[in-house]
Design a protein around this motif. Structure first.
Motif, mmCIF file in Angstrom:
data_model
loop_
_atom_site.group_PDB
_atom_site.id
_atom_site.type_symbol
_atom_site.label_atom_id
_atom_site.label_comp_id
_atom_site.label_asym_id
_atom_site.label_seq_id
_atom_site.Cartn_x
_atom_site.Cartn_y
_atom_site.Cartn_z
ATOM 1 N N GLY A 24 3.088 7.204 -14.558
ATOM 2 C CA GLY A 24 3.567 5.933 -14.029
ATOM 3 C C GLY A 24 2.455 5.124 -13.407
ATOM 4 O O GLY A 24 1.305 5.536 -13.351
ATOM 5 N N PRO A 25 2.826 3.967 -12.909
ATOM 6 C CA PRO A 25 1.829 3.056 -12.337
ATOM 7 C C PRO A 25 1.591 3.300 -10.845
ATOM 8 O O PRO A 25 1.563 2.377 -10.051
ATOM 9 N N ASN A 26 1.469 4.557 -10.454
ATOM 10 C CA ASN A 26 1.140 4.922 -9.070
ATOM 11 C C ASN A 26 2.090 4.337 -8.030
ATOM 12 O O ASN A 26 1.670 3.842 -6.995
ATOM 13 N N TYR A 48 5.640 -0.156 2.989
ATOM 14 C CA TYR A 48 4.564 0.689 3.509
ATOM 15 C C TYR A 48 4.255 1.815 2.525
ATOM 16 O O TYR A 48 3.096 2.049 2.186
ATOM 17 N N LEU A 49 5.303 2.506 2.061
ATOM 18 C CA LEU A 49 5.099 3.617 1.132
ATOM 19 C C LEU A 49 4.461 3.150 -0.170
ATOM 20 O O LEU A 49 3.536 3.787 -0.682
ATOM 21 N N LEU A 50 4.933 2.050 -0.701
ATOM 22 C CA LEU A 50 4.380 1.548 -1.959
ATOM 23 C C LEU A 50 2.933 1.095 -1.800
ATOM 24 O O LEU A 50 2.097 1.331 -2.671
ATOM 25 N N PRO A 60 4.768 7.723 -4.141
ATOM 26 C CA PRO A 60 5.471 7.613 -2.864
ATOM 27 C C PRO A 60 5.931 8.984 -2.338
ATOM 28 O O PRO A 60 5.890 9.226 -1.139
ATOM 29 N N ALA A 61 6.319 9.868 -3.235
ATOM 30 C CA ALA A 61 6.741 11.208 -2.812
ATOM 31 C C ALA A 61 5.586 11.960 -2.160
ATOM 32 O O ALA A 61 5.785 12.679 -1.174
ATOM 33 N N GLU A 62 4.371 11.804 -2.684
ATOM 34 C CA GLU A 62 3.215 12.463 -2.077
ATOM 35 C C GLU A 62 2.935 11.902 -0.680
ATOM 36 O O GLU A 62 2.601 12.652 0.234
ATOM 37 N N ILE A 63 3.095 10.589 -0.518
ATOM 38 C CA ILE A 63 2.883 9.965 0.787
ATOM 39 C C ILE A 63 3.930 10.478 1.772
ATOM 40 O O ILE A 63 3.602 10.833 2.913
#
Length: 76
Positions: A24-26, A48-50, A60-63
């Motif tokens: 995906g596009p990060n 913020y997450l994006l 976003p899951a890693e963040i």
């Protein structure tokens, strides 16, 4: 997929085993935004997450995982 030789299969297996593809596009795509909205996040938290995901080339899951681990580290 076309038929591959045994050597080509081995090389492909080696490549996928040693490298993790970025999917995906990060975190800046439609699905990520929609999924974050479905999680019930407010606009500020979602943005913020994006933003962090895009800046760090992480999902976003890693963040979210990093934020949770930071909070756990403070408690313990």
């Amino acid at each position: 997929m076309p038929d591959l030789t045994e050597e080509e299969y081995d090389a492909l297996d080696e490549l996928w085993t040693k490298t993790t593809p970025k999917l995906g596009p990060n975190g800046s795509g439609f699905i990520s935004r929609r999924e974050l909205r479905l999680m019930g996040l407010d606009d500020l938290s979602r943005d913020y997450l994006l933003t962090k995901a895009k800046a760090s080339s992480k999902s976003p899951a890693e963040i979210i995982g990093e934020l949770v681990r930071e909070k756990i580290a403070v408690i313990t």
